[in-house]
Scaffold this active site. Structure first.
Site, PDB file in Angstrom:
ATOM      1  N   LYS A 109     -12.428  16.765 -17.761  1.00 46.90           N
ATOM      2  CA  LYS A 109     -13.977  17.438 -17.809  1.00 46.90           C
ATOM      3  C   LYS A 109     -14.164  15.356 -16.696  1.00 46.90           C
ATOM      4  O   LYS A 109     -13.997  14.336 -17.633  1.00 46.90           O
ATOM      5  CB  LYS A 109     -14.906  17.149 -19.437  1.00 46.90           C
ATOM      6  CG  LYS A 109     -16.272  16.059 -18.825  1.00 46.90           C
ATOM      7  CD  LYS A 109     -16.999  17.546 -18.560  1.00 46.90           C
ATOM      8  CE  LYS A 109     -18.976  16.938 -18.033  1.00 46.90           C
ATOM      9  NZ  LYS A 109     -19.063  18.132 -16.803  1.00 46.90           N
ATOM     10  N   ASN A 141      -6.162   4.763 -27.340  1.00 41.61           N
ATOM     11  CA  ASN A 141      -6.011   4.983 -25.851  1.00 41.61           C
ATOM     12  C   ASN A 141      -4.622   5.619 -25.714  1.00 41.61           C
ATOM     13  O   ASN A 141      -3.914   4.722 -25.167  1.00 41.61           O
ATOM     14  CB  ASN A 141      -6.483   3.831 -24.131  1.00 41.61           C
ATOM     15  CG  ASN A 141      -7.629   3.854 -24.689  1.00 41.61           C
ATOM     16  OD1 ASN A 141      -8.364   3.784 -25.030  1.00 41.61           O
ATOM     17  ND2 ASN A 141      -7.801   2.171 -24.299  1.00 41.61           N
ATOM     18  N   MET A 178     -17.186  12.721 -16.858  1.00 45.89           N
ATOM     19  CA  MET A 178     -18.139  11.977 -16.872  1.00 45.89           C
ATOM     20  C   MET A 178     -18.930  11.690 -16.005  1.00 45.89           C
ATOM     21  O   MET A 178     -18.864  10.095 -15.661  1.00 45.89           O
ATOM     22  CB  MET A 178     -18.672  11.561 -18.150  1.00 45.89           C
ATOM     23  CG  MET A 178     -18.372  12.107 -19.685  1.00 45.89           C
ATOM     24  SD  MET A 178     -19.669  13.735 -19.806  1.00 45.89           S
ATOM     25  CE  MET A 178     -18.838  13.893 -20.896  1.00 45.89           C
ATOM     26  N   GLU A 184     -25.171   3.563 -34.634  1.00 40.90           N
ATOM     27  CA  GLU A 184     -24.872   4.474 -36.234  1.00 40.90           C
ATOM     28  C   GLU A 184     -25.216   4.060 -37.590  1.00 40.90           C
ATOM     29  O   GLU A 184     -25.716   4.044 -38.393  1.00 40.90           O
ATOM     30  CB  GLU A 184     -23.039   4.196 -35.970  1.00 40.90           C
ATOM     31  CG  GLU A 184     -22.561   4.774 -35.513  1.00 40.90           C
ATOM     32  CD  GLU A 184     -21.540   5.846 -35.372  1.00 40.90           C
ATOM     33  OE1 GLU A 184     -20.285   5.751 -36.518  1.00 40.90           O
ATOM     34  OE2 GLU A 184     -20.568   6.527 -34.350  1.00 40.90           O
ATOM     35  N   ALA A 200       6.016 -12.652 -21.491  1.00 40.78           N
ATOM     36  CA  ALA A 200       5.834 -13.683 -20.974  1.00 40.78           C
ATOM     37  C   ALA A 200       5.630 -15.225 -21.515  1.00 40.78           C
ATOM     38  O   ALA A 200       6.059 -16.585 -21.252  1.00 40.78           O
ATOM     39  CB  ALA A 200       4.510 -13.900 -20.339  1.00 40.78           C
ATOM     40  N   HIS A 243       0.689   2.768 -29.298  1.00 38.72           N
ATOM     41  CA  HIS A 243       0.175   1.746 -30.319  1.00 38.72           C
ATOM     42  C   HIS A 243      -1.169   2.119 -29.502  1.00 38.72           C
ATOM     43  O   HIS A 243      -1.658   2.502 -29.608  1.00 38.72           O
ATOM     44  CB  HIS A 243       0.748   0.211 -29.215  1.00 38.72           C
ATOM     45  CG  HIS A 243       0.145   0.405 -27.567  1.00 38.72           C
ATOM     46  ND1 HIS A 243       0.485   1.442 -26.371  1.00 38.72           N
ATOM     47  CD2 HIS A 243      -1.572  -0.440 -27.150  1.00 38.72           C
ATOM     48  CE1 HIS A 243      -0.723   1.182 -25.587  1.00 38.72           C
ATOM     49  NE2 HIS A 243      -1.535   0.094 -25.903  1.00 38.72           N
TER      50      HIS A 243
HETATM   51  O1  G1P Z   1     -21.040  20.301 -10.109  1.00 40.39           O
HETATM   52  P1  G1P Z   1     -19.970  19.626  -9.759  1.00 40.39           P
HETATM   53  O2  G1P Z   1     -20.181  19.050  -8.638  1.00 40.39           O
HETATM   54  O3  G1P Z   1     -18.199  20.659  -9.830  1.00 40.39           O
HETATM   55  O4  G1P Z   1     -19.069  19.007 -11.321  1.00 40.39           O
HETATM   56  C1  G1P Z   1     -19.789  17.793 -11.208  1.00 40.39           C
HETATM   57  O5  G1P Z   1     -20.572  17.136 -11.472  1.00 40.39           O
HETATM   58  C2  G1P Z   1     -21.710  16.924 -12.877  1.00 40.39           C
HETATM   59  C3  G1P Z   1     -22.844  16.862 -13.160  1.00 40.39           C
HETATM   60  O6  G1P Z   1     -22.786  15.208 -12.204  1.00 40.39           O
HETATM   61  C4  G1P Z   1     -20.788  16.974 -13.767  1.00 40.39           C
HETATM   62  O7  G1P Z   1     -20.952  17.382 -15.160  1.00 40.39           O
HETATM   63  C5  G1P Z   1     -18.976  16.927 -13.766  1.00 40.39           C
HETATM   64  O8  G1P Z   1     -18.626  16.882 -14.325  1.00 40.39           O
HETATM   65  C6  G1P Z   1     -18.483  16.765 -12.046  1.00 40.39           C
HETATM   66  O9  G1P Z   1     -17.610  17.464 -12.298  1.00 40.39           O
HETATM   67  O1  G1P Z   2      -6.526  -3.301 -23.097  1.00 42.38           O
HETATM   68  P1  G1P Z   2      -6.574  -1.929 -21.760  1.00 42.38           P
HETATM   69  O2  G1P Z   2      -5.284  -0.963 -22.714  1.00 42.38           O
HETATM   70  O3  G1P Z   2      -4.828  -2.733 -20.226  1.00 42.38           O
HETATM   71  O4  G1P Z   2      -6.747  -1.319 -20.978  1.00 42.38           O
HETATM   72  C1  G1P Z   2      -7.463  -0.032 -21.631  1.00 42.38           C
HETATM   73  O5  G1P Z   2      -8.618  -0.174 -22.512  1.00 42.38           O
HETATM   74  C2  G1P Z   2      -9.443  -1.216 -22.134  1.00 42.38           C
HETATM   75  C3  G1P Z   2     -10.556  -1.133 -23.738  1.00 42.38           C
HETATM   76  O6  G1P Z   2     -10.986  -0.106 -24.125  1.00 42.38           O
HETATM   77  C4  G1P Z   2     -10.340  -1.019 -21.529  1.00 42.38           C
HETATM   78  O7  G1P Z   2     -11.332  -1.742 -21.167  1.00 42.38           O
HETATM   79  C5  G1P Z   2      -9.822   0.062 -20.106  1.00 42.38           C
HETATM   80  O8  G1P Z   2     -10.528  -0.299 -18.435  1.00 42.38           O
HETATM   81  C6  G1P Z   2      -8.209   0.161 -20.532  1.00 42.38           C
HETATM   82  O9  G1P Z   2      -8.066   0.850 -19.113  1.00 42.38           O
END
Ligand code: G1P
Ligand code: G1P
Lengths: 341, 341
Positions: A306, A145, A308, A174, A61, A158
């Site tokens: 998974k 990523n 979190m 760390e 751009a 990349h």
């Molecule tokens: O127990 P659920 O509702 O199936 O599972 C959800 O909640 C849990 C607790 O936050 C997480 O560990 C799972 O990854 C999420 O899918």
């Molecule tokens: O900069 P990008 O590749 O568009 O963005 C990605 O990486 C970043 C750095 O880990 C994150 O903050 C963003 O949420 C993610 O979408």
């Protein structure tokens, strides 16, 4: 009270590298999944797209033409930040540089599809960028990523490099943990850890002449791995040519294993951690051992990840199976359904 | 060097409640988004599904019939864990109880669609479960994962309660930070923080006679909020009937605001934190102030979320706009496009 079996009894484990506890609830894998299934991956990425700013030759751009490797994306300007007026409202300056580094001129390849010499060129570029930005900045974070599921906003292969004027939170943890271990035990934490894993043979994924890949004892993500040199190496630029060739080949093996597990282009975030750089680079950083973390989100298949969330965001990291159990979690038909040894 | 403007200049902020630094990179919101777009939400959930184990009257796999509120799901058996044989391989016992609490007999409602008295009944159930499980366990984590995007595996409106024999990691950090603040400043951290936010008026979302909702100065998620009582309250069961009624009404307002922002059933994980319970409940916990965290994943619209990946997993939490900027981020046509005051 029954006898403890890690694969059946919920327990907690300590992450000595980042000073964190993880909850391990292996029985959760027995539950059926009725939750979100990820959208199928785009099957075809064009090899060259003149509108993609990461494709070589494409014009950005701002009129700049892309460089094939190690393109500078954004340079932040310095500014003055006023002093904090209250202990609950503390802010600080954050100066830094962000780079995007393209791995290959083609958009339709990923690291495991590249040749070992091509991966070796990426490793050399990682070492150079660490040297170049590390001359000025105390922390140079190289990370990739991979896959839309990991927030990757451009399919061209990349990684990114964010160098900062401060040690980020996880780097600080760390540093603290490795320093404390060294002063208590007289050797680097990750040197002893790698040796122990070689002895215990419960969580090894791959070994080569110069490198180890293992699922750490304290892993949070189902298929999380730690990539470690066997020799004591503090930073990427210290790697010898032989160690770099060997790294390229073990990376290709690991990433192919990942792709084969669920027969998909395996998503992950990965990144390198090594001793701090910048003006303090000459200090004693012998407690540091270079390593890469791989954090893949998948849990059960190419489309069930998974999450979190809830408990993990509010209370404590939690995993649904033990690190020792991932060894046979892949797709049974796949050549790599045995993940670890 | 230019003068600092938070909305334009990258900076770091300190989270004094959980002892963490956050990187704020507001300029990132100017970039176009080419990444993953979330699947559209299922539009219709049946009011009653006899096969859904969370629907009242439905029979579970084990033959049990569901209770409408506060059903006990899983009771973990005690076990004996051998001592750790190495400082890098530490594990501990994790005993606990998990409950699923249904909010309503219908599957097609969510908290903001429920009446204030119905929400009040949920608050009473939260207080009771804290009392009941807190008699035995030092930590009772109430949390709700709302929406498939937040890993919610069942559309029936519900939350979970995980009580544990240990203080989870984040609870430990909040304990450490609040205790240190109280001994240095002679009052609870969150009491002073709430007062400051009322004075500064930059991040307030809602206020009522007994409650405050604000985007914390150190928020990580774009629309993250903190819900605080005005009075010093350590745990949910201490709330008076008037405070509970007022909480039900401010929750309905907040969650309706969230739904209106991007005109979608707003996903989030939320949970309550209060003083530890269990056998030490009688100790001095005056440094604790009850609060709820709301962590919604959305960033730009109903289908574009914030990814906490790469840099965030490997280096430091990072947000793409300042907490003060979220005030006008919603959908311009929405009645609640002004999020905070
Ligand atoms: O127990 P659920 O509702 O199936 O599972 C959800 O909640 C849990 C607790 O936050 C997480 O560990 C799972 O990854 C999420 O899918
Ligand atoms: O900069 P990008 O590749 O568009 O963005 C990605 O990486 C970043 C750095 O880990 C994150 O903050 C963003 O949420 C993610 O979408």
């Amino acid at each position: 009270a029954a006898t403890f079996r890690a694969s059946e009894h919920q327990h907690i484990r300590y992450n000595p590298l980042q000073d964190e506890w993880v909850l391990v609830s292996a029985h959760r894998m027995k539950r059926p999944w009725q939750g979100q299934v990820e959208p199928q991956l785009l099957k075809t990425v064009p090899r060259h797209d003149p509108l993609n700013p990461l494709c070589p030759g494409a014009t950005r751009a701002n009129g700049e033409v892309n460089l094939p490797l190690g393109k500078l994306l954004l340079l932040r300007c310095p500014f003055i930040l006023g002093p904090s007026d209250h202990p609950l409202f503390q802010a600080g300056a954050a100066r830094g540089v962000c780079k995007v580094m393209c791995f290959h001129p083609w958009s339709d390849v990923t690291l495991p599809l590249m040749s070992v010499p091509e991966i070796r060129a990426v490793i050399d570029a990682w070492a150079s960028v660490t040297e170049e930005l590390g001359a000025q900045y105390p922390w140079v974070q190289i990370f990739e990523n991979k896959g839309a599921m990991m927030g990757c906003s451009n399919p061209h292969p990349h990684c990114q490099v964010w160098a900062s004027s401060f040690l980020p939170d996880i780097a600080q943890r760390e540093e603290r943990c490795q320093l404390a271990y060294q002063s208590q035990h007289g050797e680097p934490l990750l040197m002893e850890y790698g040796r122990q894993e070689l002895l215990r043979k419960e969580r090894l994924v791959l070994t080569s002449e110069h490198w180890l890949v293992l699922v750490p004892f304290w892993a949070v993500w189902p298929f999380q791995t730690l990539l470690l040199p066997r020799r004591h190496v503090r930073r990427l630029p210290e790697l010898t040519p032989t160690e770099r060739d060997d790294l390229a080949s073990i990376m290709k093996k690991l990433l192919t294993k990942y792709d084969n597990l669920f027969e998909t282009s395996f998503p992950y975030s990965m990144g390198w951690h090594g001793a701090p750089t910048g003006s303090e680079a000459g200090a004693d950083w012998d407690h540091w051992q270079l390593h890469a973390h791989y954090y893949p989100p998948l849990l059960r298949s190419a489309t069930v990840r998974k999450f979190m969330v809830g408990y993990e965001m509010l209370a404590q990291a939690q995993r649904d199976l033990t690190p020792e159990q991932v060894r046979t979690l892949g797709h049974p038909g796949s050549p790599d359904h045995i993940f670890s040894s």
